[in-house]
Design a protein around this motif. Structure first.
Motif: not given
Length: 332
Positions: A113-122, A162-164, A182-184
């Protein structure tokens, strides 16, 4: 010069933002242990490296001309874009390797959940900044800025994937999705890197820009003056943010030097009014010949030898050719 300095300052701001986003991605990977986020972060190191290379290239392209570089230093931007495209492709293969290795040796993922939030911000910041870079690069004819902006935008599309994938892992608990995402992601980067590399090679080889030629020639066609009997051998070369345009303009042979130069001034003003100060125009004037009468629309010409037959519309095909235009031979 002013445009080159603006490009340089924009690139400096882009690097600062890129470093900040890279740190956020590293934090997201540290929290989640996700290989997809790790590859996203590793790929983003290319943004930092290419951003620094791009900054240096823009610094060089902003330098004034010197004896060794009479056309300026703008060509270095093509080298910068080539480095960025190459690094993107190389990093993609590294990402593929990591993805396959993770399928063979899966590991535990946590705090998604933390990873999703941070990646979405970037992703949001990345796309907005990339859009701005492409817009300014297009306005200022800077391939380095365009390359950086497109790279950031392609990162965003991949990051959305990645988020999906992370959401699916979070909901379904299938860790193998991490490697598939990651491969896609790597495949998307390869395509984007190839396009940037292809554009840079085209610039280094002075490949014709058909879209730009279309715009310039269409402008001349709409605005042609009575004394512009013919136009041919038109070429455009890009040197970073500067465009060098040269052509041959046929004018009535009886114009004196000052009169012929006024026609060149009108042509130059037309270009600068529509494309800005980033274009340098070099025009060679030719005096009209007997066969020019057939395509000349000048009214009340005092030395006309033949009747007007038809007007030749200027196009990329016939203006780029180094041949004066003529219609069917005239029988004297």
């Amino acid at each position: 010069m002013r445009t080159s300095l603006e490009n340089y300052n924009i690139q400096k701001r882009l690097i600062s933002i890129t470093i900040a986003l890279f740190l956020i991605k590293i934090i997201a990977w540290y929290l989640t242990n996700s290989v997809a986020i790790l590859t996203d972060a590793l790929e983003y190191t290319i943004n930092v490296i290419s951003g620094l290379v791009g900054l240096y290239s823009l610094y060089l392209s902003s330098l004034p001309r010197d004896q060794n570089h009479p056309y300026g230093h703008g060509k270095v931007e093509f080298l910068s874009a080539a480095v960025e495209g190459t690094l993107m492709i190389v990093s993609s293969f590294l990402i593929m390797y990591e993805a396959i290795n993770n399928l063979k040796h899966p590991h535990q993922i946590s705090k998604l959940d933390y990873g999703i939030y941070l990646v979405a911000i970037t992703a949001f910041i990345n796309y907005a900044v990339g859009f701005y870079a492409v817009k300014k690069g297009t306005q200022n004819n800077s391939l380095a800025l365009i390359a950086t902006g497109k790279h950031m935008q392609s990162d965003t599309y991949a990051t959305i994937g990645i988020i999906i994938g992370l959401v699916l892992i979070f909901l379904l608990k299938y860790t193998w999705i991490d490697s598939v995402v990651a491969f896609g992601f790597a495949l998307i980067i390869i395509v984007s890197g190839y396009k940037i590399l292809r554009s840079s090679i085209a610039g280094i080889m002075d490949e014709a820009d058909d879209d730009l030629l279309d715009k310039v020639i269409a402008l001349f066609q709409r605005s042609r003056r009575e004394n512009w009997v013919d136009l041919h051998n038109l070429r455009i070369i890009k040197y970073g943010g500067t465009l060098h345009l040269d052509c041959h303009l046929t004018v009535p042979w009886y114009l004196n030097v000052h009169e012929a130069h006024r026609e060149i001034d009108e042509l130059s003003k037309l270009v600068k009014d529509n494309f800005g100060e980033s274009i340098e125009l070099f025009v060679h004037t030719d005096g009209c010949l007997d066969f020019s009468c057939a395509i000349c629309t000048k009214q009340d010409c005092p030395v006309r030898k033949h009747e007007f037959v038809k007007k030749v519309d200027w196009t990329v095909h016939n203006v780029s050719s180094n041949n004066k235009h003529r219609v069917a031979p005239i029988n004297d």
